[in-house]
Motif scaffolding. Structure first.
Motif, mmCIF file in Angstrom:
data_model
loop_
_atom_site.group_PDB
_atom_site.id
_atom_site.type_symbol
_atom_site.label_atom_id
_atom_site.label_comp_id
_atom_site.label_asym_id
_atom_site.label_seq_id
_atom_site.Cartn_x
_atom_site.Cartn_y
_atom_site.Cartn_z
ATOM 1 N N LEU A 32 0.748 -1.428 0.027
ATOM 2 C CA LEU A 32 -0.508 -0.266 -0.039
ATOM 3 C C LEU A 32 0.994 0.897 0.122
ATOM 4 C CD1 LEU A 32 -2.904 -0.861 2.585
ATOM 5 C CD2 LEU A 32 -3.371 -0.690 0.331
ATOM 6 N N VAL A 33 2.189 1.005 1.022
ATOM 7 C CA VAL A 33 3.006 1.890 0.293
ATOM 8 C C VAL A 33 3.663 2.606 -0.359
ATOM 9 C CG1 VAL A 33 5.183 3.363 1.792
ATOM 10 C CG2 VAL A 33 3.250 1.793 2.803
ATOM 11 N N PHE A 36 0.789 4.277 -2.667
ATOM 12 C CA PHE A 36 0.679 5.876 -3.030
ATOM 13 C C PHE A 36 1.848 6.433 -3.114
ATOM 14 C CE2 PHE A 36 2.149 9.565 -0.362
ATOM 15 C CZ PHE A 36 0.372 9.909 -0.041
ATOM 16 N N SER A 40 0.965 9.255 -6.129
ATOM 17 C CA SER A 40 0.936 10.515 -5.800
ATOM 18 C C SER A 40 2.212 11.229 -6.486
ATOM 19 C CB SER A 40 1.345 10.285 -4.390
ATOM 20 O OG SER A 40 2.346 10.331 -3.585
ATOM 21 N N GLY A 285 7.475 8.995 0.282
ATOM 22 C CA GLY A 285 6.468 8.983 1.038
ATOM 23 C C GLY A 285 5.654 10.582 1.859
#
Length: 313
Positions: A32-33, A36, A40, A285
């Motif tokens: 999931l990281v 993302f 992004s 992130g």
């Protein structure tokens, strides 16, 4: 067995040590990281590339940051995710693959510093020489600054990894979640590799010293202008743009310094491994959130784009 055989042998990568009970939880979290980070950062690059109102030197220079974050995350996370699902004894990698991974890991680290330095220079010109900004920060200058950041990273890392791969190695285990220069170096049983040690120290000291000194001088001059100036609009602009840049820089510096420092202390090897992974996760992130969405022009375009895609409810 000769050195040539050693250079092409299969290596066992320690990977990330997780319990069988937490394997799928850790895998899901990292996946999931990764998604993302990729979504992004790619979205930021596309947004800046397609929106003509964002075609400014500051935003073009900023594009180097998400591109580097995409590189730094992709070079370790897919392989790390794959290894998590394997038994510890089955996490194999060829020596060539390990060298390639280590090369791009260090490109990512070096580019982090140099990209943020050229971004700081852009802020310096915009705040300290606003009337000359358009004549200094031309498209040609943006290309030169970007090329110098990546070129210097490639040059220094090529020498660093080149000095290491010339060594023979008698060990076959990478005691790290992924390959880097230190892990490759530890495979060697040769004594007296003075050149490697000296260059490694010089490389680290020069990279961090040049980075910290450049940021310190740049922000020192910006602070001096803000203190002596009574222009509230200028001071407000400086605080908004520089605070986000400084936050991104400090996140990167602390994350990078932690795992480099812990490399010197075998007792804290598990902490060092976790810190090394965090360096490839935390800055990539947070950068889109801290820098991208905190930049007024990018935030407005993102909100406008989101509302357009969502449509009337």
């Amino acid at each position: 067995m000769d050195n040539l055989t050693f250079r092409h042998r299969i290596l066992l990568v320690e990977g990330l040590q997780v319990t069988p009970q937490s394997t799928y939880a850790v895998f899901t979290f990292l996946l999931l990281v990764y998604v993302f980070i990729m979504v992004s950062n790619i979205a930021l690059v596309i947004l800046i590339s397609t929106e003509k109102n964002l075609h400014h030197p500051m935003h073009f220079l900023f594009c180097n940051l998400p591109l580097n974050d995409i590189l730094g995350t992709t070079v370790i996370l897919p392989r790390l995710l794959q290894d998590i699902l394997k038994e510890t004894s089955e996490r194999y990698m060829t020596y060539v693959e390990c060298v390639v991974q280590a090369y791009f890991v260090h490109i990512f680290v070096a580019a982090c510093h140099y990209v943020l330095i050229i971004m700081a220079f852009d802020r310096y010109v915009a705040i300290c020489n606003p009337l000359r900004y358009t004549t200094i920060m031309t498209n040609k200058m943006v290309v030169k600054l970007s090329a110098s950041a990546w070129g210097l990273s490639v040059l220094m890392v090529t020498i660093l990894i080149g000095l290491t791969v010339r060594l023979s190695h008698c060990r076959s285990k990478i005691e790290n979640p992924f390959c880097d220069n230190a892990s490759l170096f530890k495979l060697s049983c040769e004594d007296g590799v003075v050149v490697n040690n000296v260059y490694g120290i010089i490389y680290t000291v020069v990279l961090f010293s040049f980075s910290i000194l450049s940021i310190f001088i740049t922000y020192g001059k910006i602070a001096n202008v803000c203190i002596t100036s009574k222009n509230k609009a200028l001071n407000s602009k400086a605080i908004k743009t520089c605070s986000t840049h400084l936050a991104v820089y400090l996140i990167m510096l602390v994350s990078g310094s932690t795992f480099i420092f812990l490399h010197r202390f075998p007792l804290y090897s598990e902490n060092r491994k976790l810190a090394s992974i965090m360096f490839h996760i935390v800055p990539p992130g947070l950068n889109p959130l801290v820098y991208g969405l905190q930049t007024k022009e990018i935030r407005q375009k993102f909100v406008k784009f989101w509302c357009r895609e969502k449509g009337p409810s």
